[in-house]
Design an enzyme around this catalytic site. Structure first.
Site, PDB file in Angstrom:
ATOM      1  N   ASP A 167      53.626  36.148 -42.804  1.00  0.00           N
ATOM      2  CA  ASP A 167      52.846  35.432 -43.829  1.00  0.00           C
ATOM      3  C   ASP A 167      51.886  36.332 -44.605  1.00  0.00           C
ATOM      4  O   ASP A 167      50.958  35.835 -45.242  1.00  0.00           O
ATOM      5  CB  ASP A 167      52.024  34.281 -43.208  1.00  0.00           C
ATOM      6  CG  ASP A 167      52.869  33.098 -42.809  1.00  0.00           C
ATOM      7  OD1 ASP A 167      54.086  33.256 -42.669  1.00  0.00           O
ATOM      8  OD2 ASP A 167      52.310  32.002 -42.597  1.00  0.00           O
ATOM      9  N   CYS A 209      59.742  31.644 -42.567  1.00  0.00           N
ATOM     10  CA  CYS A 209      60.002  32.580 -41.470  1.00  0.00           C
ATOM     11  C   CYS A 209      61.450  32.597 -41.001  1.00  0.00           C
ATOM     12  O   CYS A 209      62.121  33.634 -41.045  1.00  0.00           O
ATOM     13  CB  CYS A 209      59.104  32.255 -40.279  1.00  0.00           C
ATOM     14  SG  CYS A 209      57.357  32.096 -40.672  1.00  0.00           S
ATOM     15  N   HIS A 259      61.609  33.565 -33.333  1.00  0.00           N
ATOM     16  CA  HIS A 259      61.758  32.389 -34.195  1.00  0.00           C
ATOM     17  C   HIS A 259      63.181  32.201 -34.711  1.00  0.00           C
ATOM     18  O   HIS A 259      63.396  31.740 -35.844  1.00  0.00           O
ATOM     19  CB  HIS A 259      60.768  32.440 -35.362  1.00  0.00           C
ATOM     20  CG  HIS A 259      60.344  31.066 -35.829  1.00  0.00           C
ATOM     21  ND1 HIS A 259      59.628  30.859 -36.985  1.00  0.00           N
ATOM     22  CD2 HIS A 259      60.544  29.840 -35.290  1.00  0.00           C
ATOM     23  CE1 HIS A 259      59.403  29.568 -37.151  1.00  0.00           C
ATOM     24  NE2 HIS A 259      59.952  28.926 -36.131  1.00  0.00           N
ATOM     25  N   HIS A 316      49.704  35.162 -39.209  1.00  0.00           N
ATOM     26  CA  HIS A 316      49.982  33.723 -39.168  1.00  0.00           C
ATOM     27  C   HIS A 316      48.837  33.005 -38.459  1.00  0.00           C
ATOM     28  O   HIS A 316      48.238  33.543 -37.521  1.00  0.00           O
ATOM     29  CB  HIS A 316      51.292  33.492 -38.413  1.00  0.00           C
ATOM     30  CG  HIS A 316      51.925  32.156 -38.654  1.00  0.00           C
ATOM     31  ND1 HIS A 316      51.360  30.969 -38.221  1.00  0.00           N
ATOM     32  CD2 HIS A 316      53.081  31.807 -39.286  1.00  0.00           C
ATOM     33  CE1 HIS A 316      52.139  29.967 -38.571  1.00  0.00           C
ATOM     34  NE2 HIS A 316      53.190  30.439 -39.221  1.00  0.00           N
TER      35      HIS A 316
END
Length: 632
Positions: free
Chosen positions: A86, A125, A186, A340
């Site tokens: 981010d 993401c 992720h 993040h």
């Protein structure tokens, strides 16, 4: 003449006279033959033999060095890939920020190559990282969504990076590399059972994994307000209250005789109320235990994670990986949890920046970058290691708490995280350093993509990209080394979920970079530059506007996308729109149907897939204990 002859003639009483003719001592002499039977000639012959052997050795050595020099060029380099989470392009010093201190990232740019038009394949993401790992647009692997669930939502979900996808880690592993992933994954964990690990990093080419199989969220920190599905959870709680209120009203009406309801009906209502509450609270009420976990390979080490030591553990593991593998080629993918939310920041950096907690967090990440670079230097690996730094997508403009801005800044570029078309959501920092191979202090303004890292590291490692599928990335080395003037990318397609929002056309002969927007999100408040009413800008539905004809910008003249062109203001308008339209048709012909990894079924929480340290549902452990972290 001196031809290097050996002349032997017969003498008296069976003796022989030996003459040697050599051009080495006196190449211009008319007669350079010497009788080796005389003392002077013997001395000259010994001297000649010495120089002859010396010259021969030098020539042989030079010939030997040629293949060795070639060998040193193709020797497999190490790769250290650093990815922020981010981080906005405007948050880094070498990209124009003069208030957040990032000296180590800036040092990378000074000693290497800075890319100013480095583009993520997705603005969130999960799909962006899938594209990075595979070199392919995420919809080719099913990692982009048709619904509003655009990322992996649970460790206990069944969606993730498909096992049949070939990551660059898998190719490097086959080339003899030690491969490690430290930090955020992720990309999913399991498919059908709690321990099948079909989406796990170790099933995608990584020999070693330490970090979060999920992503960092505010739910992981008890002092922060819940972040995950915040609006939806409020609705569920409201529905629960309404059902309970209805049940209690019916019960009171039955007791007082005002409402003729049978006890059996009331029992069913009460049972439904309890079942409804348990069905959603069993997942959302325990987000910290289900999603905020740390793993080492397949083993859960912390459930829930102890956030106070996460940064130190990730840094320790990264340096240890470099030290363990310094004598053989390695790939380290350090996938930062910074920056993040909830912006985990150690006490040493709290309050140190002029941009609040977000600035503190970015400055701590920069320090971590410096520690990794120092470890590379300490092991004398600097000249044999390609270091890459980037962010997975743009900064999150809407992420605010009260008056605190907890998301990043995207500089002059419009939009941010979750916006598939606007530059602020997809243009990210991109820096590569390899001393002696890449020219230091170079700035490249050509279009490049995070997907380009895939073929770049594959070719440098001596591997071959898969031939049975479309690879959208391009090898960056010719561009980085100045062997070619222009990027290989003529068109880049900017998706929001599976919805094509914009297309970029790099017209190499003119230097123009055209960008056509077919769909844009509706900002709220109007003109605010983000979707502050939703928290995320949507990809489709009432929250977007379709443009016909599309909005057209020339990024080479208007990088902020402030002034859309029209047929009245741009003579090439119709030509550009027509050419981009044909490119879209050609691109769509390369797409093939694949299973949707982010379908509603795949993203919902499934108790039987939930990673658990213990006996489900009693999942808890802390195997790190009081690790010695003071030296970091």
């Amino acid at each position: 003449m001196c031809r290097g002859d050996l002349v032997i003639t017969a003498g008296a009483q069976g003796s022989y006279k030996v003459k040697i003719c050599t051009p080495f001592l006196f190449p211009q002499a008319k007669n350079c033959c010497f009788d080796l039977n005389t003392p002077n000639a013997k001395m000259i012959w010994q001297l000649t033999s010495y120089w002859t052997s010396l010259v021969t050795s030098v020539i042989f050595g030079l010939l030997l060095q040629l293949p060795l020099a070639q060998l040193s060029i193709v020797t497999q380099p190490n790769f250290v890939l650093l990815m922020a989470d981010d981080l906005g392009i405007g948050d880094v010093g070498c990209y124009g920020n003069d208030t957040i201190r990032t000296p180590n990232i800036d040092r990378l740019a000074k000693e290497g190559v800075k890319l100013t038009q480095h583009i993520a394949a997705a603005p969130l993401c999960t799909p962006s990282r899938a594209a990075f790992l595979t070199g392919r647009y995420p919809l080719r692997s099913g990692m982009d969504a048709i619904n509003n669930y655009r990322v992996i939502f649970w460790n206990g979900g069944s969606g993730g990076l498909p096992p049949n996808e070939t990551t660059f880690a898998k190719i490097l592993q086959q080339q003899g590399y030690s491969t490690g992933l430290i930090g955020k994954w992720h990309q999913g964990v399991n498919c059908e059972s709690r321990n099948d690990h079909c989406h796990h990093p170790l099933n995608h080419g990584f020999d070693y994994f330490y970090g979060m199989p999920f992503t960092l969220i505010s739910d992981c920190q008890t002092t922060e307000a819940p972040e995950m599905d915040r609006v939806f959870r409020r609705k569920l709680w409201l529905y629960t209250q309404m059902i309970c209120l209805f049940t209690l009203t019916a019960a009171l009406g039955r007791i007082t005789g005002l409402i003729p309801v049978r006890w059996k009906t009331l029992t069913c209502l009460a049972g439904f109320s309890l079942l409804f509450f348990v069905s959603w609270f069993s997942s959302y009420g325990f987000v910290r235990y289900w999603n905020c976990i740390m793993m080492r390979n397949h083993e859960i080490t912390e459930q829930p994670m102890v956030t106070e030591r996460t940064t130190s553990l990730i840094l320790r593991e990264s340096i240890a990986f470099i030290e363990r593998n310094k004598h053989k080629p390695f790939l380290l993918f350090l996938s930062f949890l910074h920056s993040h939310t909830p912006l985990l920041t150690t006490e040493k950096f709290l309050g140190k920046s002029s941009h609040g907690l977000y600035g503190d967090n970015v400055e701590e990440m920069d320090w971590m970058v410096g520690q990794v670079l120092d470890a590379i230097d300490k092991e004398d690996l600097k000249s044999t290691t390609l270091v890459y730094f980037a962010s997975d997508h743009g900064g999150w403009l809407e992420r605010q708490e009260d008056k605190r801005q907890l998301g990043g800044w995207n500089g002059i570029y419009r939009g941010g995280k979750a916006m598939g078309g606007w530059e602020g959501g997809i243009r990210v920092p991109g820096i590569l350093r390899w001393p002696g191979v890449l020219p230091a202090g170079t700035v490249i303004n050509e279009p490049t993509s995070l997907m380009d890292i895939y073929p770049t590291v594959t070719h440098l490692a001596g591997g071959v990209v898969p031939q049975d599928r479309v690879i959208d990335g391009r090898d960056l080395m010719p561009l980085l080394q100045g062997r070619v003037e222009h990027s290989e990318h003529e068109f880049l397609f900017h998706y929001c979920g599976i919805h094509l929002h914009a297309v970029r056309w790099y017209q190499k002969d003119s230097g123009a970079t055209w960008k056509a927007h077919y769909v844009t999100p509706n900002f709220h408040p109007l003109g605010a530059g983000a979707c502050y009413d939703r928290g995320f800008c949507p990809c489709f539905g009432e929250g977007v506007t379709h443009h016909e004809p599309p909005l057209l910008f020339d990024l080479s003249r208007d990088p902020s996308e402030a002034k859309p062109l029209s047929a009245d203001t741009e003579p090439l308008f119709d030509t550009v729109i027509e050419r981009i339209g044909r490119a879209i048709e050609e691109h769509r012909r390369t797409l093939t149907p694949v299973p949707e990894q982010l379908s509603l079924y795949n993203v919902v929480w499934k108790p039987w897939l939930q990673p658990c340290c213990g006996t489900f549902p009693f999942c808890w452990c802390d195997k790190e204990g009081d690790s010695e972290l003071d030296d970091l």
